[in-house]
Design a protein around this motif. Sequence first.
Motif, PDB file in Angstrom:
ATOM      1  N   ASN A 168      74.587 -17.925 -51.364  1.00 46.68           N
ATOM      2  CA  ASN A 168      73.769 -18.021 -50.155  1.00 46.68           C
ATOM      3  C   ASN A 168      72.829 -16.818 -50.034  1.00 46.68           C
ATOM      4  OD1 ASN A 168      73.037 -19.497 -47.893  1.00 46.68           O
ATOM      5  ND2 ASN A 168      74.454 -18.404 -46.552  1.00 46.68           N
ATOM      6  N   ASN A 169      72.254 -16.446 -51.152  1.00 41.30           N
ATOM      7  CA  ASN A 169      71.262 -15.377 -51.229  1.00 41.30           C
ATOM      8  C   ASN A 169      71.772 -13.989 -50.898  1.00 41.30           C
ATOM      9  OD1 ASN A 169      68.860 -16.535 -52.218  1.00 41.30           O
ATOM     10  ND2 ASN A 169      68.547 -17.576 -50.273  1.00 41.30           N
ATOM     11  N   GLU A 170      73.059 -13.798 -51.079  1.00 38.10           N
ATOM     12  CA  GLU A 170      73.560 -12.440 -50.927  1.00 38.10           C
ATOM     13  C   GLU A 170      74.773 -12.216 -51.824  1.00 38.10           C
ATOM     14  OE1 GLU A 170      74.170 -12.243 -46.711  1.00 38.10           O
ATOM     15  OE2 GLU A 170      76.246 -12.885 -46.881  1.00 38.10           O
ATOM     16  N   ILE A 171      75.035 -10.962 -52.094  1.00 33.96           N
ATOM     17  CA  ILE A 171      76.178 -10.612 -52.926  1.00 33.96           C
ATOM     18  C   ILE A 171      77.455 -10.912 -52.158  1.00 33.96           C
ATOM     19  CG2 ILE A 171      77.437  -8.687 -53.934  1.00 33.96           C
ATOM     20  CD1 ILE A 171      74.735  -7.456 -54.682  1.00 33.96           C
ATOM     21  N   SER A 172      78.355 -11.658 -52.817  1.00 31.16           N
ATOM     22  CA  SER A 172      79.651 -11.958 -52.223  1.00 31.16           C
ATOM     23  C   SER A 172      80.675 -10.889 -52.560  1.00 31.16           C
ATOM     24  CB  SER A 172      80.173 -13.298 -52.728  1.00 31.16           C
ATOM     25  OG  SER A 172      79.310 -14.325 -52.379  1.00 31.16           O
ATOM     26  N   GLU A 173      80.634 -10.470 -53.794  1.00 36.28           N
ATOM     27  CA  GLU A 173      81.610  -9.503 -54.275  1.00 36.28           C
ATOM     28  C   GLU A 173      80.995  -8.751 -55.447  1.00 36.28           C
ATOM     29  OE1 GLU A 173      85.219 -11.385 -55.492  1.00 36.28           O
ATOM     30  OE2 GLU A 173      86.279  -9.491 -55.808  1.00 36.28           O
ATOM     31  N   LYS A 174      81.353  -7.501 -55.586  1.00 30.44           N
ATOM     32  CA  LYS A 174      80.889  -6.751 -56.744  1.00 30.44           C
ATOM     33  C   LYS A 174      81.987  -5.820 -57.224  1.00 30.44           C
ATOM     34  CE  LYS A 174      78.597  -3.248 -53.906  1.00 30.44           C
ATOM     35  NZ  LYS A 174      77.308  -2.559 -53.614  1.00 30.44           N
ATOM     36  N   SER A 175      81.928  -5.498 -58.491  1.00 28.86           N
ATOM     37  CA  SER A 175      82.934  -4.620 -59.063  1.00 28.86           C
ATOM     38  C   SER A 175      82.446  -3.177 -58.983  1.00 28.86           C
ATOM     39  CB  SER A 175      83.200  -5.014 -60.515  1.00 28.86           C
ATOM     40  OG  SER A 175      82.091  -4.669 -61.320  1.00 28.86           O
ATOM     41  N   GLU A 176      83.344  -2.291 -59.387  1.00 25.48           N
ATOM     42  CA  GLU A 176      82.995  -0.854 -59.394  1.00 25.48           C
ATOM     43  C   GLU A 176      81.862  -0.568 -60.370  1.00 25.48           C
ATOM     44  OE1 GLU A 176      87.541   0.707 -58.429  1.00 25.48           O
ATOM     45  OE2 GLU A 176      86.677   0.952 -60.432  1.00 25.48           O
TER      46      GLU A 176
END
Lengths: 115, 114
Positions: free
Chosen positions: A51-59
């Motif tokens: 939905n046009n945004e980061i949901s999760e990101k790693s280190e």
Amino acid sequence: EPEVTQTPSHQVTQMGQEVILRCVPISNHLYFYWYRQILGQKVEFLVSFYNNEISEKSEIFDDQFSVERPDGSNFTLKIRSTKLEDSAMYFCASSELASSTDTQYFGPGTRLTVL
Amino acid sequence: AQSVTQPDIHITVSEGASLELRCNYSYGATPYLFWYVQSPGQGLQLLLKYFSGDTLVQGIKGFEAEFKRSQSSFNLRKPSVHWSDAAEYFCAASFMEYGNKLVFGAGTILRVKS
């Protein structure tokens, strides 16, 4: 059968340069991912996007990385100032749903070589 | 932390022989489990997946996998290997409490000798 495509297949760049890796997810999919595999190491998750945004990101996904869906079909990973240790195979994936059980479909990868 | 282990880096089998690739996970609850295959120049292709229910899962290309909770394992099997099965095989898991990212094992390279 629909598939995820990635371009280029191989990218060579100088340290400090910006690179953009491109992916075209499967057309009706809503959830997008980037993974990478450094030579000899495991495939590791970088980021998911919905939905046009980061949901999760790693280190790993620090300020040097960004993702974007610039239009209705492409999904890009930008590395702002590449380092030697960014050399890896980068895989894009997409899934129809935002669920842990949904299948992620992977592209063939872009091999990034930073000199 | 959650992890996936594939203890065998390389396996060589003769064409027509049976195959078993090992996969173990470390997690407090049952994760969602996947096996992917990667042929040279290709993306990761899903062979099969397990979420719940019957612990023996059938996949594409004649592969199956069995989930064993007591051993925290999800081993991939094929009764008779074909030369075209030579590839790298990845076990992966997603963990409900940790979103839908996949955690991969290191991969097992399968060589098939004629």
